[in-house]
Motif scaffolding. Structure first.
Motif, mmCIF file in Angstrom:
data_model
loop_
_atom_site.group_PDB
_atom_site.id
_atom_site.type_symbol
_atom_site.label_atom_id
_atom_site.label_comp_id
_atom_site.label_asym_id
_atom_site.label_seq_id
_atom_site.Cartn_x
_atom_site.Cartn_y
_atom_site.Cartn_z
ATOM 1 N N ALA A 140 0.883 -1.173 0.000
ATOM 2 C CA ALA A 140 0.000 0.000 0.000
ATOM 3 C C ALA A 140 0.916 1.216 0.000
ATOM 4 C CB ALA A 140 -0.923 -0.011 1.216
ATOM 5 N N LEU A 152 -9.713 3.810 8.785
ATOM 6 C CA LEU A 152 -8.491 3.005 8.669
ATOM 7 C C LEU A 152 -8.628 1.610 9.301
ATOM 8 C CD1 LEU A 152 -5.403 5.352 9.132
ATOM 9 C CD2 LEU A 152 -6.053 4.039 7.106
ATOM 10 N N THR A 195 -3.023 4.722 1.537
ATOM 11 C CA THR A 195 -3.911 4.707 2.709
ATOM 12 C C THR A 195 -4.136 6.096 3.299
ATOM 13 O OG1 THR A 195 -2.054 4.210 4.199
ATOM 14 C CG2 THR A 195 -3.305 2.335 3.318
ATOM 15 N N VAL A 247 -9.998 -0.688 6.703
ATOM 16 C CA VAL A 247 -9.017 -1.004 5.658
ATOM 17 C C VAL A 247 -7.988 -1.999 6.166
ATOM 18 C CG1 VAL A 247 -7.133 -0.027 4.302
ATOM 19 C CG2 VAL A 247 -9.324 1.154 4.418
#
Length: 215
Positions: A117, A129, A121, A132
């Motif tokens: 990532a 978050l 992000t 995720v």
């Protein structure tokens, strides 16, 4: 389920800037030796585990995925922007790229040997978050590795113009310690960090965190 407005705006914005973004950043790794070193270490770990492919989540124009492929890693890319996916496919026709959101990955449990990532992000609001990172943990095989790169800070900014175009791009910056905490809560333990100080053309610190799924 209704899509959050920030994702809709982010997709439209990166669709708009995809070509210009690729021109600006598509060869950026050539001048980033520390980043290449972290990617090389990540690639070595993934190859040693042999647990499955790597997903480059928020892959943009595909340059990080292509670099990992050159390092012998089976990799594919996912990006929220269909236009960015088109650009990546055109630049690297031998690799697989698909549209998708990191908030709800269309991947099976324990499917991946690794996730990258890279500067993606920080587009996710702080309160989202955990969702995720839970998706990252769900899709990684036990022992799988995550490599996350991001800007460092304690602020939220809304970009209204970028890469020569009007946009609506949210930037939600976190400190590395907070990111590590959230990863740990999701089941991903940070094993290494790299902090890079501001330099030429860079106004803030950058952080790279390497984490591993327990199990």
């Amino acid at each position: 389920m209704t899509e959050p407005s920030y994702l809709t705006a982010l997709r439209a914005s990166y669709d708009t800037v995809a070509v210009d973004y690729a021109e600006l950043y598509g060869t950026a790794l050539a001048s980033m030796p520390l980043t290449r070193a972290m990617l090389a270490a990540f690639a070595e770990l993934v190859r040693a585990s042999g647990d499955g492919p790597v997903a480059d989540i928020g892959c943009g124009p595909g340059h990080v995925a292509a670099h990992l492929h050159a390092l012998g890693v089976p990799v594919f890319g996912i990006d929220l922007s269909p236009r960015m996916v088109e650009v990546a496919r055109r630049r690297y026709p031998g690799l697989r790229f698909q549209a998708g959101s990191m908030t709800a990955l269309d991947l099976g449990d324990d499917e991946l040997g690794g996730i990258v990532a890279w500067y993606s992000t920080h587009h996710i609001p702080s309160e989202q978050l955990p969702t995720v990172f839970a998706e990252f943990c769900r899709t990684l095989a036990p022992g799988g590795h995550l490599l996350l790169g991001t800007h460092v800070g304690d602020e939220h900014r809304q970009l209204e113009h970028a890469y020569g175009h009007p946009v609506s791009i949210g930037i939600h910056l976190q400190q590395p310690d907070r990111i590590a905490e959230l990863l740990a809560e999701a089941g991903l333990v940070v094993t290494a960090r790299l902090m890079e100080e501001p330099g030429e053309g860079q106004k803030r610190q950058h952080a790279c965190l390497l984490a591993r799924k327990s199990g």
